[in-house]
Write an enzyme that holds these catalytic residues in place. Structure first.
Site, PDB file in Angstrom:
ATOM      1  N   LYS A 258       0.902  -1.327   0.145  1.00 47.06           N
ATOM      2  CA  LYS A 258       0.033   0.055  -0.005  1.00 47.06           C
ATOM      3  C   LYS A 258       0.742   1.157   0.032  1.00 47.06           C
ATOM      4  O   LYS A 258       0.525   2.127  -0.955  1.00 47.06           O
ATOM      5  CB  LYS A 258      -0.985   0.053   1.135  1.00 47.06           C
ATOM      6  CG  LYS A 258      -1.783   1.211   1.260  1.00 47.06           C
ATOM      7  CD  LYS A 258      -2.978   1.017   2.587  1.00 47.06           C
ATOM      8  CE  LYS A 258      -2.192   1.141   3.734  1.00 47.06           C
ATOM      9  NZ  LYS A 258      -3.137   0.947   5.060  1.00 47.06           N
ATOM     10  N   ASP A 277      -6.571   0.813   0.188  1.00 47.94           N
ATOM     11  CA  ASP A 277      -6.765   0.811   1.734  1.00 47.94           C
ATOM     12  C   ASP A 277      -8.080   0.544   1.944  1.00 47.94           C
ATOM     13  O   ASP A 277      -8.955   0.131   1.078  1.00 47.94           O
ATOM     14  CB  ASP A 277      -6.400   2.064   2.174  1.00 47.94           C
ATOM     15  CG  ASP A 277      -7.126   3.336   2.023  1.00 47.94           C
ATOM     16  OD1 ASP A 277      -8.044   3.274   1.047  1.00 47.94           O
ATOM     17  OD2 ASP A 277      -6.592   4.519   2.405  1.00 47.94           O
TER      18      ASP A 277
END
Length: 354
Positions: A258, A277
């Site tokens: 991420k 996310d």
């Protein structure tokens, strides 16, 4: 993009380890303009909206210094941007070794080689919801940041809120050369890896970094060991395929997929990188992959979400995802028409029923 949670109460000021004062810039190398000297940037608000670009999680170094005005450093240049009454953007150089170099660096930082209008026209043609959002949220650009600066900012953002991220980033920045003060905010050039290598994990922990301290010192050490230098190594990732760049970034301490996708999108020209996310997961299951609603987000499903965005929006999918992410922020939802929000809620409820 990171989950940004505003703290409901003010945080205690972190106890900072005394540092030697940063070396100020040589006054002879700086140009200082009068505050009244503002120059048109030849950009309309549809190409650059400052409130939709700077305080929305891409960077934590630019400060709001007036109504529709933001100030921040671009390398050794301290620059303010503001909207005129008609929405056009103008700029003011506070300090810089060279005004032409400052403007060139600013245009590069703003990714001005890319026409936002042309991108959004294509996105709107393939997605009627995007077309509707674009009417109210025009001008949300993706920045092209310095990779070292971007990397260390997002190491600070892991499982964190905006207030603490900003304090941490300000602490790191304070180790660089002082550029000036605007409306009570102090600005510094981001420190070099050599300067950062002199900061210990203990110093960072004392400054409130918590477990992130070891990731920052560890990453700086790894970058320092790179042949040719860590800054050059990061810049070289701009030439790789997205997955190669992600894999390379994930070799750094504290960098997962991420965070790597954020760095790739906001500094490495990887325009189809999708930072997945919980916010982006909700967007995907609501509008792109409703069949996954209720499933638990796994690394495999992260890849599937990224693929869905690229399939929908193409090689600049990261720019489309950025607008969709911004549209979910409470501050931006407030400017959307109430009937549009109600329609969104009804669609979401029907999706959950199915």
């Amino acid at each position: 993009m990171q989950s940004l949670k505003n703290s409901p109460s003010p945080l205690k000021r972190p106890r900072l380890t005394p540092q030697p004062p940063p070396t100020p810039p040589n006054p002879q190398t700086l140009t200082t303009n009068k505050p009244s000297k503002w120059t048109p940037l030849n950009l309309t608000q549809s190409e650059l909206s400052l409130p939709l670009t700077f305080p929305t999680g891409q960077t934590f170094r630019w400060k709001q210094t007036g109504p529709l005005q933001y100030t921040g450093p671009v390398g050794p240049h301290l620059i303010s941007l503001k909207h005129l009454q008609n929405g056009d953007v103008c700029y003011h150089i506070h300090t810089s070794p060279s005004e032409p170099a400052a403007k060139s660096a600013l245009l590069d930082f703003l990714n001005m080689g890319i026409s936002l209008g042309e991108l959004w026209e294509g996105f709107s043609a393939s997605d009627c919801r995007f077309a509707e959002l674009a009417k109210y949220l025009a001008g949300a650009r993706v920045l092209r940041q310095d990779p070292v600066e971007c990397l260390l900012q997002f190491l600070c953002s892991s499982n964190n809120n905006i207030a603490r991220i900003t304090k941490m980033v300000d602490f790191l920045a304070s180790l660089g050369s002082h550029l000036g003060k605007v409306e009570g905010f102090e600005f510094h050039e981001f420190p070099s890896l050599e300067r950062l290598s002199l900061v210990s994990e203990v110093e960072l922990r004392n400054a409130g970094f918590g477990y992130r301290a070891k990731y920052i010192t560890g990453t700086v050490d790894v970058l320092q060991s790179k042949h040719g230098g860590g800054a050059e190594w990061l810049l070289s990732l701009r030439k790789l395929d997205l997955q190669e760049a992600i894999d390379a970034l994930c070799t750094l301490p504290g960098v997962g997929p991420k965070v790597a996708a954020c760095i790739a999108l906001f500094s490495l020209d990887q325009h189809h990188a999708i930072p997945v996310d919980t916010h982006v997961w909700k967007i995907a299951t609501r509008y792109l992959l409703p069949e996954l609603a209720g499933a638990r987000l796994t690394p495999k499903l992260c890849s599937r979400v990224a693929e869905a965005f690229v399939s929908k929006y193409g090689k600049y999918a990261g720019w489309a995802q950025t607008l969709l992410f911004i549209a979910e922020l409470p501050s931006q939802k407030a400017i959307l028409p109430s009937d549009f929000c109600a329609m969104e809620e009804n669609k979401s409820a029907k999706t959950k029923e199915r």
